[in-house]
Write a protein that holds these residues in place. Structure first.
Motif, PDB file in Angstrom:
ATOM      1  N   LEU A  56      29.551  30.338  40.800  1.00  0.00           N
ATOM      2  CA  LEU A  56      28.867  30.791  42.008  1.00  0.00           C
ATOM      3  C   LEU A  56      27.821  29.786  42.477  1.00  0.00           C
ATOM      4  N   GLY A  57      27.963  29.398  43.731  1.00  0.00           N
ATOM      5  CA  GLY A  57      26.904  28.668  44.394  1.00  0.00           C
ATOM      6  C   GLY A  57      26.001  29.703  45.043  1.00  0.00           C
ATOM      7  N   MET A  58      24.718  29.409  45.178  1.00  0.00           N
ATOM      8  CA  MET A  58      23.816  30.401  45.770  1.00  0.00           C
ATOM      9  C   MET A  58      22.686  29.745  46.542  1.00  0.00           C
ATOM     10  N   VAL A  59      22.302  30.426  47.618  1.00  0.00           N
ATOM     11  CA  VAL A  59      21.178  29.997  48.443  1.00  0.00           C
ATOM     12  C   VAL A  59      20.249  31.198  48.597  1.00  0.00           C
ATOM     13  N   PRO A  60      18.952  31.035  48.278  1.00  0.00           N
ATOM     14  CA  PRO A  60      18.012  32.143  48.507  1.00  0.00           C
ATOM     15  C   PRO A  60      17.938  32.452  50.000  1.00  0.00           C
ATOM     16  N   PHE A  61      17.837  33.733  50.310  1.00  0.00           N
ATOM     17  CA  PHE A  61      17.888  34.159  51.703  1.00  0.00           C
ATOM     18  C   PHE A  61      16.641  34.958  52.091  1.00  0.00           C
ATOM     19  N   VAL A  62      16.264  35.928  51.270  1.00  0.00           N
ATOM     20  CA  VAL A  62      15.103  36.778  51.552  1.00  0.00           C
ATOM     21  C   VAL A  62      14.369  37.025  50.237  1.00  0.00           C
ATOM     22  N   GLU A  63      13.039  36.975  50.276  1.00  0.00           N
ATOM     23  CA  GLU A  63      12.222  37.342  49.122  1.00  0.00           C
ATOM     24  C   GLU A  63      11.259  38.429  49.555  1.00  0.00           C
ATOM     25  N   GLN A  64      11.501  39.630  49.047  1.00  0.00           N
ATOM     26  CA  GLN A  64      10.645  40.776  49.355  1.00  0.00           C
ATOM     27  C   GLN A  64      10.396  41.560  48.074  1.00  0.00           C
ATOM     28  N   LYS A  65       9.767  42.704  48.214  1.00  0.00           N
ATOM     29  CA  LYS A  65       9.503  43.597  47.085  1.00  0.00           C
ATOM     30  C   LYS A  65      10.188  44.936  47.334  1.00  0.00           C
ATOM     31  N   ILE A  66      10.361  45.660  46.255  1.00  0.00           N
ATOM     32  CA  ILE A  66      10.860  47.031  46.334  1.00  0.00           C
ATOM     33  C   ILE A  66       9.637  47.941  46.291  1.00  0.00           C
ATOM     34  N   PHE A  67       9.564  48.881  47.239  1.00  0.00           N
ATOM     35  CA  PHE A  67       8.419  49.782  47.357  1.00  0.00           C
ATOM     36  C   PHE A  67       8.745  51.149  46.782  1.00  0.00           C
ATOM     37  N   LEU A  68       7.714  51.841  46.379  1.00  0.00           N
ATOM     38  CA  LEU A  68       7.803  53.205  45.878  1.00  0.00           C
ATOM     39  C   LEU A  68       7.740  54.167  47.060  1.00  0.00           C
ATOM     40  N   VAL A  69       8.644  55.160  47.078  1.00  0.00           N
ATOM     41  CA  VAL A  69       8.667  56.166  48.144  1.00  0.00           C
ATOM     42  C   VAL A  69       8.411  57.524  47.499  1.00  0.00           C
ATOM     43  N   LEU A  70       7.353  58.183  47.956  1.00  0.00           N
ATOM     44  CA  LEU A  70       6.905  59.466  47.392  1.00  0.00           C
ATOM     45  C   LEU A  70       6.789  60.521  48.484  1.00  0.00           C
ATOM     46  N   HIS A  71       6.804  61.787  48.073  1.00  0.00           N
ATOM     47  CA  HIS A  71       6.462  62.850  49.017  1.00  0.00           C
ATOM     48  C   HIS A  71       4.979  62.687  49.355  1.00  0.00           C
ATOM     49  N   LYS A  72       4.599  63.002  50.580  1.00  0.00           N
ATOM     50  CA  LYS A  72       3.207  62.779  51.019  1.00  0.00           C
ATOM     51  C   LYS A  72       2.192  63.565  50.207  1.00  0.00           C
ATOM     52  N   SER A  73       2.629  64.653  49.543  1.00  0.00           N
ATOM     53  CA  SER A  73       1.703  65.455  48.736  1.00  0.00           C
ATOM     54  C   SER A  73       1.650  65.007  47.271  1.00  0.00           C
ATOM     55  N   HIS A  74       2.408  64.001  46.914  1.00  0.00           N
ATOM     56  CA  HIS A  74       2.423  63.522  45.524  1.00  0.00           C
ATOM     57  C   HIS A  74       1.037  62.992  45.159  1.00  0.00           C
ATOM     58  N   ILE A 138      11.157  60.947  43.316  1.00  0.00           N
ATOM     59  CA  ILE A 138      10.633  59.714  43.891  1.00  0.00           C
ATOM     60  C   ILE A 138      11.778  58.715  44.044  1.00  0.00           C
ATOM     61  N   SER A 139      11.575  57.726  44.889  1.00  0.00           N
ATOM     62  CA  SER A 139      12.608  56.720  45.063  1.00  0.00           C
ATOM     63  C   SER A 139      11.974  55.352  45.225  1.00  0.00           C
ATOM     64  N   PHE A 140      12.834  54.348  45.276  1.00  0.00           N
ATOM     65  CA  PHE A 140      12.421  52.957  45.452  1.00  0.00           C
ATOM     66  C   PHE A 140      13.343  52.316  46.467  1.00  0.00           C
ATOM     67  N   LEU A 141      12.749  51.673  47.474  1.00  0.00           N
ATOM     68  CA  LEU A 141      13.536  51.041  48.526  1.00  0.00           C
ATOM     69  C   LEU A 141      12.970  49.671  48.862  1.00  0.00           C
ATOM     70  N   PRO A 142      13.817  48.753  49.294  1.00  0.00           N
ATOM     71  CA  PRO A 142      13.334  47.437  49.707  1.00  0.00           C
ATOM     72  C   PRO A 142      12.393  47.531  50.898  1.00  0.00           C
ATOM     73  N   GLU A 143      11.492  46.586  50.957  1.00  0.00           N
ATOM     74  CA  GLU A 143      10.493  46.496  52.029  1.00  0.00           C
ATOM     75  C   GLU A 143      11.139  46.576  53.416  1.00  0.00           C
ATOM     76  N   ALA A 144      12.246  45.860  53.617  1.00  0.00           N
ATOM     77  CA  ALA A 144      12.906  45.846  54.932  1.00  0.00           C
ATOM     78  C   ALA A 144      13.395  47.234  55.331  1.00  0.00           C
ATOM     79  N   ILE A 145      13.830  48.028  54.370  1.00  0.00           N
ATOM     80  CA  ILE A 145      14.305  49.384  54.657  1.00  0.00           C
ATOM     81  C   ILE A 145      13.107  50.303  54.896  1.00  0.00           C
TER      82      ILE A 145
END
Length: 194
Positions: A56-74, A138-145
């Motif tokens: 596999l050849g590879m080129v970096p494309f995006v560097e972000q973080k995965i965020f925590l998603v919680l209910h607002k009352s958590h 709870i969930s975890f989603l990428p910053e872009a999402i």
């Protein structure tokens, strides 16, 4: 999910510049995309932190973080950073097996000393958000999402400790012939990634 970042940043501008090159998108989990590229079933793929594979050849494309998603009352909804180990007793709502985000989250949890209890899973990010909004975990989603979430019942915590990366790479099989039609998009991606 990756296509929500890849399409507007790469495909749309590339097709404006090269309208005669056709993109056929295949949406699968990262591990399956890696396999399809390695065996030559598809020319290229976009995946999260690919496995080291000599073909596999590879080129970096995006560097972000995965965020925590919680209910607002958590109780942790207004805290940042949140230690991953503080989430060890929470029910996790994750992407289905085969998705790189799931793998990244589980690996980070293991590094923090626990195995997450997975209560629900889906291949659709918006369903994950709805399950969090319903108070199912709870969930975890990428910053872009996360930037697309509009549900007022959820809270996004941008920092967890340790941080969970969401690094996207364009991959191709470097042991196979790379056509001109494939070399041009790769050059375009390299340029767009700078």
């Amino acid at each position: 999910m990756i296509s929500t970042v890849f399409f507007p940043k790469i495909v749309a501008p590339f097709q404006k510049k090269y309208p005669n090159v056709e993109f056929v998108m295949v949406e699968e989990g990262a591990k399956k995309v890696e396999r399809l590229v390695a065996e030559g079933s598809i020319d290229a793929g976009v995946v999260i932190s690919p496995e080291e594979d000599s073909c596999l050849g590879m080129v970096p494309f995006v560097e972000q973080k995965i965020f925590l998603v919680l209910h607002k009352s958590h109780p942790l909804s207004d805290r940042s950073p949140v230690l991953l180990q503080d989430l060890s007793q929470e029910p996790f709502i994750l992407f289905a097996k085969g998705f790189g985000v799931r793998h990244q989250v589980i690996e980070a949890c293991h590094s923090s000393g626990f195995h997450p209890a997975i209560a629900h899973e889906s291949s659709q990010w918006d369903l994950l958000v709805e399950m969090v909004a319903a108070g199912l975990g709870i969930s975890f989603l990428p910053e872009a999402i996360c930037s697309k979430i509009v549900n007022p019942e959820v809270c996004i915590v941008p920092v967890t400790e340790p941080a969970i990366p969401w690094n996207l790479f364009v991959i191709w099989n470097k042991e196979r012939y790379v056509s001109y039609a494939m070399r041009e998009p790769l050059a375009f991606i390299r340029e767009a990634s700078l």
